[in-house]
Scaffold this active site. Sequence first.
Site, mmCIF file in Angstrom:
data_model
loop_
_atom_site.group_PDB
_atom_site.id
_atom_site.type_symbol
_atom_site.label_atom_id
_atom_site.label_comp_id
_atom_site.label_asym_id
_atom_site.label_seq_id
_atom_site.Cartn_x
_atom_site.Cartn_y
_atom_site.Cartn_z
ATOM 1 N N HIS A 1 -4.994 1.613 -0.558
ATOM 2 C CA HIS A 1 -3.741 1.020 -1.010
ATOM 3 C C HIS A 1 -4.224 0.056 -2.518
ATOM 4 C CE1 HIS A 1 0.279 -0.451 -1.169
ATOM 5 N NE2 HIS A 1 0.175 -1.488 -0.970
ATOM 6 N N MET B 1 5.723 7.299 2.226
ATOM 7 C CA MET B 1 6.091 6.697 3.434
ATOM 8 C C MET B 1 7.415 6.189 3.248
ATOM 9 S SD MET B 1 2.507 5.080 4.203
ATOM 10 C CE MET B 1 0.965 5.918 3.738
ATOM 11 N N SER B 2 8.249 6.572 2.235
ATOM 12 C CA SER B 2 9.490 6.117 1.826
ATOM 13 C C SER B 2 10.470 6.963 1.483
ATOM 14 C CB SER B 2 9.315 4.857 0.932
ATOM 15 O OG SER B 2 9.058 5.246 -0.268
ATOM 16 N N SER C 1 6.029 0.709 -4.695
ATOM 17 C CA SER C 1 4.703 -0.124 -4.827
ATOM 18 C C SER C 1 4.438 -0.239 -6.143
ATOM 19 C CB SER C 1 3.773 0.665 -3.920
ATOM 20 O OG SER C 1 4.186 0.778 -2.750
ATOM 21 N N TYR D 1 7.564 1.578 9.244
ATOM 22 C CA TYR D 1 6.337 1.159 9.680
ATOM 23 C C TYR D 1 6.003 -0.316 9.488
ATOM 24 C CZ TYR D 1 4.522 0.994 4.958
ATOM 25 O OH TYR D 1 4.395 0.545 3.390
ATOM 26 N N GLU D 2 6.995 -0.922 8.829
ATOM 27 C CA GLU D 2 6.585 -2.410 9.031
ATOM 28 C C GLU D 2 7.203 -2.984 10.427
ATOM 29 O OE1 GLU D 2 7.485 -4.422 4.939
ATOM 30 O OE2 GLU D 2 8.631 -2.651 4.789
ATOM 31 N N ALA E 1 5.358 5.363 -5.178
ATOM 32 C CA ALA E 1 4.031 5.795 -5.368
ATOM 33 C C ALA E 1 3.793 6.551 -4.393
ATOM 34 C CB ALA E 1 3.236 4.467 -5.078
ATOM 35 N N HIS F 1 10.259 -0.576 5.138
ATOM 36 C CA HIS F 1 9.793 0.731 5.790
ATOM 37 C C HIS F 1 9.761 0.581 7.186
ATOM 38 C CE1 HIS F 1 7.817 -0.259 1.719
ATOM 39 N NE2 HIS F 1 7.522 1.253 1.714
ATOM 40 N N HIS G 1 5.316 -5.258 -3.398
ATOM 41 C CA HIS G 1 6.617 -5.358 -3.100
ATOM 42 C C HIS G 1 7.224 -6.692 -3.360
ATOM 43 C CE1 HIS G 1 7.686 -1.053 -1.859
ATOM 44 N NE2 HIS G 1 6.568 -1.008 -1.717
ATOM 45 N N ASN H 1 -2.592 8.290 -6.235
ATOM 46 C CA ASN H 1 -4.060 8.998 -5.620
ATOM 47 C C ASN H 1 -3.831 10.343 -5.335
ATOM 48 O OD1 ASN H 1 -2.077 7.576 -3.439
ATOM 49 N ND2 ASN H 1 -3.532 8.992 -2.407
#
Length: 310
Positions: free
Chosen positions: A281, A224-225, A36, A91-92, A119, A89, A67, A248
């Site tokens: 995000h 998440m990746s 990201s 989650y997509e 990230a 991902h 992306h 973050n």
Amino acid sequence: MSPTLSFPLNEAVSAILAAGVPSNLSSPKIGIICGSGLSGLSASLKEKFEVPYESIPGFLQSTVQGHKSSLAFGFLGDVPVVAMLGRFHPYEGHPIQETVFPVRVLKLLGVEKLIITNAAGGLNPANPVGTIIVINDHFSLPGLSGSNALMGPCPPAPFDMRFVPMSEAYSLEMRKAAFKAAHQLEFPREALAEGVYAHVSGPTYESRTEGRFLASLGCSAVGMSTVGEVVAARQAGLDVLVLSLITNAVIVTPQRSARDEVDKEIRGETIEVIAKEEASHEEVLEVGTRKAVEVGRLVERVVGILGGKY
């Protein structure tokens, strides 16, 4: 999951080469996956040639802000590389087995070493926002609980190893190259750290309790990746380096007590006004964009070291 749908490997390679990739770029030994906000790495590529994902059988389209959706060939320094500008991902809405399909295509294109960037949220206060974590191990909640990239039908050889060890998933040679690169570039020592990546499914950011749990396991970064890609890469025999940019800080402080505040109100005491603590995000993209040049310089120097240029 249909093997025909999920594993059109030869068709994907043929489509990429048919797109007109120059012959001096068509067999890169090093692949890069950009996370990201980090697709700006492509700006460092010389003689860049991009192939849109939509033209490659088996490739998906990234729907995540920050992306892109193209495969970029080019030279980093004098070394030919291929970079995924955007990843996929689960989650997509994609099956995890299909999100790692590009890793196998990279292998067939000639890639031997894979550099993955992402990230990530920071779990260790010693590594503030902006720190680059060189990942040496991972903890995958999805992988342990039924969402592993190697579940389902095995692809054809050379991707048919069923039981892939993960104890040495992150190449020591490549990790050392990252720290050598940082030294050569005169990065401050604290700019890089080494640690464990916690893999979660997302797309929600972690609750405070979840964050404390992951930190208690010794994890330095959470995202998440990446782990699915690492698993597929190791199945394919690729050496792997993962660089996680802390974009973050994960919120781990205990939640405010509603009862305590009501008791204070009843006693007529003043209640301190505290701003909400939330990840966003937008913050991830802002830090990724701000640090993209630094990450790009590091990756370029690592590529040079691995390619014998430094």
